[in-house]
Design an enzyme around this catalytic site. Sequence first.
Site, PDB file in Angstrom:
ATOM      1  CG  MET A 103      -1.781   1.258   1.351  1.00  0.00           C
ATOM      2  SD  MET A 103      -2.841   1.266   2.967  1.00  0.00           S
ATOM      3  CE  MET A 103      -4.285  -0.091   2.255  1.00  0.00           C
ATOM      4  CB  SER A 108       3.436  -5.084   2.904  1.00  0.00           C
ATOM      5  OG  SER A 108       2.726  -4.526   4.103  1.00  0.00           O
ATOM      6  CD  GLN A 109      -2.027  -3.350   0.373  1.00  0.00           C
ATOM      7  OE1 GLN A 109      -2.654  -2.808   1.340  1.00  0.00           O
ATOM      8  NE2 GLN A 109      -2.110  -2.726  -0.725  1.00  0.00           N
ATOM      9  CG  ASP A 121       6.552  -5.712  11.026  1.00  0.00           C
ATOM     10  OD1 ASP A 121       5.837  -4.450  11.158  1.00  0.00           O
ATOM     11  OD2 ASP A 121       6.403  -6.260   9.835  1.00  0.00           O
ATOM     12  CG  HIS A 153       6.222  -3.563   7.728  1.00  0.00           C
ATOM     13  ND1 HIS A 153       5.918  -4.698   7.652  1.00  0.00           N
ATOM     14  CD2 HIS A 153       5.677  -3.025   6.502  1.00  0.00           C
ATOM     15  CE1 HIS A 153       5.173  -5.119   6.874  1.00  0.00           C
ATOM     16  NE2 HIS A 153       4.914  -3.931   5.931  1.00  0.00           N
TER      17      HIS A 153
END
Length: 314
Positions: free
Chosen positions: A46, A120-121, A238, A294
């Site tokens: 994102m 990530s996503q 994270d 992250h």
Amino acid sequence: MYASMLAAKFGVLFLIITTYSYAEIIVEDNDIISNSPLPIVLWHGMGDSCCNPISIGGVQKFLEENIPNVYVHSLEIGKNELTDFENSYLMNVNEQVSIACTKIATDPALKSGYNAIGFSQGGQFLRAVAQRCPNPPMKNLITFGGQHQGVYGFPRCPGESEKFCDYVRKLLNEGAYVDWVQNHLVQAEYWHDPLHEDEYKAKSIFLAEINNENVKNETYKTNLKKLENFVMVLFSEDKMVDPKESEWFGFYKPGQAKETVKLQDTPLYQEDWLGLKEMDNDKKLHFLQAMGDHLQIDLNWFKQEIIAKFLNPK
């Protein structure tokens, strides 16, 4: 609403804009990999776009420099980089996955198969591609910080003010499962409220569906098991993903948001809703841990643990 983080530079680095942050990648030199590699499909997180040279475009360049003759397709969901960026926040995830499947299927360079890397996503989105669109075949799926069991918290939460974090959670949760929000806000589509599991399962239009938490879609199970390897990278420090155990398919125990449970202790694994238990027994599942926050990826580690082991042609 979404915080940015600029890490201090150590030599040459790339910045990946992902679900909630800017994240550091430390670049190190050399070690060229051999010829005839499978092509690679990338899906960003994102707040990023397919081809930004200081983020996912830098990752593409790094792969091309370290795997001679590799073809890399970085997915663009939209007509251009701007709409790709916007869609990473506001386009229905199921629609995004459908677009990705079409792009992959119509790319002649991918017709014999490909490896996939999601950030990530982008990680759980590529898993949905593997489950829904088996042709052309995805060989290896590698997810960096993918929220496979969803999220229940904002960036940097829990942080210094636990009360504030809980308040933010409640605000989002009041709207996360409203139909309009579910259909238009990406984060809501993988928002997983452990305090209201029944509502999550009933109203989640993406995550609960691809995790086979209601209807058990045997096709999803069959297709996922076709992977040669499913590699999940969890970041040890994270602070963007809550809980970070989601990156290994773990999550909070139902009914509370303090204690987590690992994948192997969940019904998803024990009843084998997705074939993950079978894949684990066949040594197809790989749980890797990267040190740092992250998406802080040391590329020397990336070359040794990812390129050499999973992207290097045999």
